[in-house]
Design an enzyme around this catalytic site. Structure first.
Site, PDB file in Angstrom:
ATOM      1  CG  HIS A 138       0.086  -3.449   5.239  1.00 59.15           C
ATOM      2  ND1 HIS A 138      -0.726  -3.065   4.198  1.00 59.15           N
ATOM      3  CD2 HIS A 138       0.602  -4.649   4.878  1.00 59.15           C
ATOM      4  CE1 HIS A 138      -0.708  -3.995   3.262  1.00 59.15           C
ATOM      5  NE2 HIS A 138       0.095  -4.969   3.643  1.00 59.15           N
ATOM      6  CB  SER A 139       1.622   2.138   8.612  1.00 58.98           C
ATOM      7  OG  SER A 139       1.338   3.103   7.617  1.00 58.98           O
ATOM      8  CG  PHE A 140      -2.011   4.517  10.924  1.00 61.03           C
ATOM      9  CD1 PHE A 140      -2.679   4.893  12.072  1.00 61.03           C
ATOM     10  CD2 PHE A 140      -2.506   4.951   9.688  1.00 61.03           C
ATOM     11  CE1 PHE A 140      -3.821   5.694  12.008  1.00 61.03           C
ATOM     12  CE2 PHE A 140      -3.647   5.743   9.617  1.00 61.03           C
ATOM     13  CZ  PHE A 140      -4.301   6.111  10.781  1.00 61.03           C
ATOM     14  CG  ASN A 191      -3.061  -6.898   1.590  1.00 65.42           C
ATOM     15  OD1 ASN A 191      -2.528  -7.970   1.274  1.00 65.42           O
ATOM     16  ND2 ASN A 191      -3.275  -6.553   2.850  1.00 65.42           N
ATOM     17  NE  ARG A 192      -9.403  -5.789   1.181  1.00 67.15           N
ATOM     18  CZ  ARG A 192      -8.475  -5.325   2.009  1.00 67.15           C
ATOM     19  NH1 ARG A 192      -7.212  -5.715   1.882  1.00 67.15           N
ATOM     20  NH2 ARG A 192      -8.788  -4.512   3.000  1.00 67.15           N
ATOM     21  CE1 TYR A 238     -10.012  -2.536   8.430  1.00 65.24           C
ATOM     22  CE2 TYR A 238      -9.855  -4.163   6.660  1.00 65.24           C
ATOM     23  CZ  TYR A 238      -9.300  -3.138   7.411  1.00 65.24           C
ATOM     24  OH  TYR A 238      -8.019  -2.724   7.130  1.00 65.24           O
ATOM     25  NE  ARG A 253      -3.991   4.603   2.435  1.00 68.61           N
ATOM     26  CZ  ARG A 253      -5.309   4.709   2.273  1.00 68.61           C
ATOM     27  NH1 ARG A 253      -5.821   5.758   1.651  1.00 68.61           N
ATOM     28  NH2 ARG A 253      -6.104   3.774   2.729  1.00 68.61           N
ATOM     29  CD  GLU A 254      -0.593   0.805   4.327  1.00 70.61           C
ATOM     30  OE1 GLU A 254       0.135  -0.197   4.438  1.00 70.61           O
ATOM     31  OE2 GLU A 254      -1.823   0.735   4.134  1.00 70.61           O
ATOM     32  CG  HIS A 305      -1.990  -1.009   1.172  1.00 72.59           C
ATOM     33  ND1 HIS A 305      -2.506  -1.615   2.296  1.00 72.59           N
ATOM     34  CD2 HIS A 305      -2.677  -1.503   0.110  1.00 72.59           C
ATOM     35  CE1 HIS A 305      -3.481  -2.452   1.931  1.00 72.59           C
ATOM     36  NE2 HIS A 305      -3.597  -2.409   0.601  1.00 72.59           N
TER      37      HIS A 305
HETATM   38  O1  0X9 Z   1      -6.849  -3.825   4.903  1.00 69.17           O
HETATM   39  C1  0X9 Z   1      -5.686  -4.164   4.673  1.00 69.17           C
HETATM   40  O2  0X9 Z   1      -5.281  -4.521   3.585  1.00 69.17           O
HETATM   41  C2  0X9 Z   1      -4.678  -4.138   5.823  1.00 69.17           C
HETATM   42  N1  0X9 Z   1      -4.835  -2.951   6.600  1.00 69.17           N
HETATM   43  S1  0X9 Z   1      -4.405  -1.500   5.927  1.00 69.17           S
HETATM   44  O3  0X9 Z   1      -4.872  -0.445   6.815  1.00 69.17           O
HETATM   45  N2  0X9 Z   1      -2.829  -1.398   5.880  1.00 69.17           N
HETATM   46  O4  0X9 Z   1      -4.941  -1.421   4.618  1.00 69.17           O
HETATM   47  C3  0X9 Z   1      -4.888  -5.384   6.660  1.00 69.17           C
HETATM   48  C4  0X9 Z   1      -4.599  -6.616   5.889  1.00 69.17           C
HETATM   49  C5  0X9 Z   1      -5.057  -7.897   6.469  1.00 69.17           C
HETATM   50  N3  0X9 Z   1      -4.329  -8.988   5.859  1.00 69.17           N
HETATM   51  C6  0X9 Z   1      -4.801 -10.109   5.254  1.00 69.17           C
HETATM   52  N4  0X9 Z   1      -6.029 -10.251   4.825  1.00 69.17           N
HETATM   53  N5  0X9 Z   1      -3.934 -11.088   5.086  1.00 69.17           N
HETATM   54 ZN    ZN Z   2      -1.841  -1.447   4.164  1.00 67.46          ZN
END
Ligand code: 0X9
Ligand code: ZN
Length: 306
Positions: free
Chosen positions: A191-193, A139-140, A246, A69-70, A67
């Site tokens: 990641h953050s934060f 990350n999706r 979430y 911006r982190e 990500h």
């Molecule tokens: O939502 C996310 O992708 C992550 N948090 S963030 O605020 N950095 O965007 C958490 C990711 C959870 N990880 C997995 N599903 N493996």
């Molecule tokens: Zn992130």
């Protein structure tokens, strides 16, 4: 050399990786994993005293800036590189473990944050509607329950793309994980934060080794908390859904634990700011080195345990 007074650019990091490979040719090599949507090299370090030839050694993988911006995740990773390669303060970690370190997992997004500081996704244009809304949330975009807790709307920050690994940036990470699947002991996605250490899965389902994941997660968190910046809160450890509250599908960490790494965590570094009014993705320069220093305490514990 790279200091911790500020956060470095993509170009500076790329040059630094080459410099490390030149200065430490017996330990460090730079690998081109692939190219981003906009054609930038996605390169990572291999750190090994045995040139990745010793199949008995575990592999630890660390990545940051999936990500974009982190920003503070980048110096955290660069700090670990320095400790492993330049300072060699903890020589057992380099002797006994092979390391894969991908500092800039989303180069296009990272460069775009110089224009739009809070950009999170990659810069894919093929999903655009009326020339608006580029980008996939990387990350999706991994292959675990893909598309179940993410957005199908390209205008959203959690847009999941056309399918698992539709994006070249995630395909690079997939290939690394698959290549080392028999040896990968620990996967850390920084990641953050929020000051959290999270373990799979993103839908709240717990892997069979959840108790071990929790135990080692707590050990890492305690190591960080012992040296943390005093005004920052303590780390919280737990499953992604339980802690973040979430659901998230298609996460890198979920894919890594399925395919390769019994220990797989998403770190959410603290917000390194000097006032709660300052956005948590922004970074107070005085805290950059601290972010590296304290995160390294957690990485060491995780690597030794795994
Ligand atoms: O939502 C996310 O992708 C992550 N948090 S963030 O605020 N950095 O965007 C958490 C990711 C959870 N990880 C997995 N599903 N493996
Ligand atoms: Zn992130």
């Amino acid at each position: 050399r790279i200091g911790f007074e500020r956060i470095h650019t993509y170009e500076e990091v790329e040059a630094y990786l080459d410099q490390l490979a030149r200065d430490y040719p017996n330990v460090v090599s730079v690998v081109l994993g692939g190219r981003s949507v906009e054609g930038r090299p996605i390169r990572y370090l291999k750190i090994s005293t045995t040139n990745f030839q010793d199949a008995r050694k575990p592999v630890v993988m660390i990545q940051s800036l999936l990500h974009s911006r982190e920003w503070v995740t980048l110096p955290a990773t660069l700090y670990a590189i320095r400790k492993l390669v330049v300072d060699v303060s903890e020589s057992d970690l380099v002797q006994n473990i092979d390391w894969i370190i991908l500092p800039i997992a989303n180069p296009d997004g990272y460069i775009f944050t110089l224009t739009d500081r809070f950009w999170r996704k990659n810069r894919a244009t093929r999903y655009m509607v009326a020339n608006r809304c580029p980008g996939v949330d990387l990350n999706r975009n991994f292959d675990h329950i893909w598309g179940t807790a993410s957005s199908s709307n390209p205008c959203q920050d959690t847009f999941h793309g056309a399918g698992p690994f539709s994006e070249p940036e995630t395909a690079v990470i997939r290939d690394i994980i698959v290549e080392h699947k028999n040896r990968m002991a620990l996967f850390l996605d920084i990641h953050s934060f929020g000051s959290m250490i999270l373990f799979p899965y993103g839908d709240g389902v717990l892997p069979p080794n959840a108790l071990q994941l929790n135990l080692v997660g707590v050990q890492m968190a305690q190591a960080i908390d012992r040296v943390k910046w005093p005004s920052n809160k303590n780390y919280v450890v737990g499953n992604i859904l339980h802690v973040l509250r979430y659901a998230a599908s298609g996460g890198a960490g979920d894919y890594a634990i399925n395919v390769a790494a019994p220990y797989s965590y998403t770190f959410e570094l603290p917000a390194f700011r000097n006032s709660i009014w300052m956005d948590g993705f922004l970074v107070e320069p005085a805290f950059i080195e601290q972010a590296g220093f304290e995160t390294w305490e957690g990485i060491k514990v995780g690597a030794r345990a795994a």
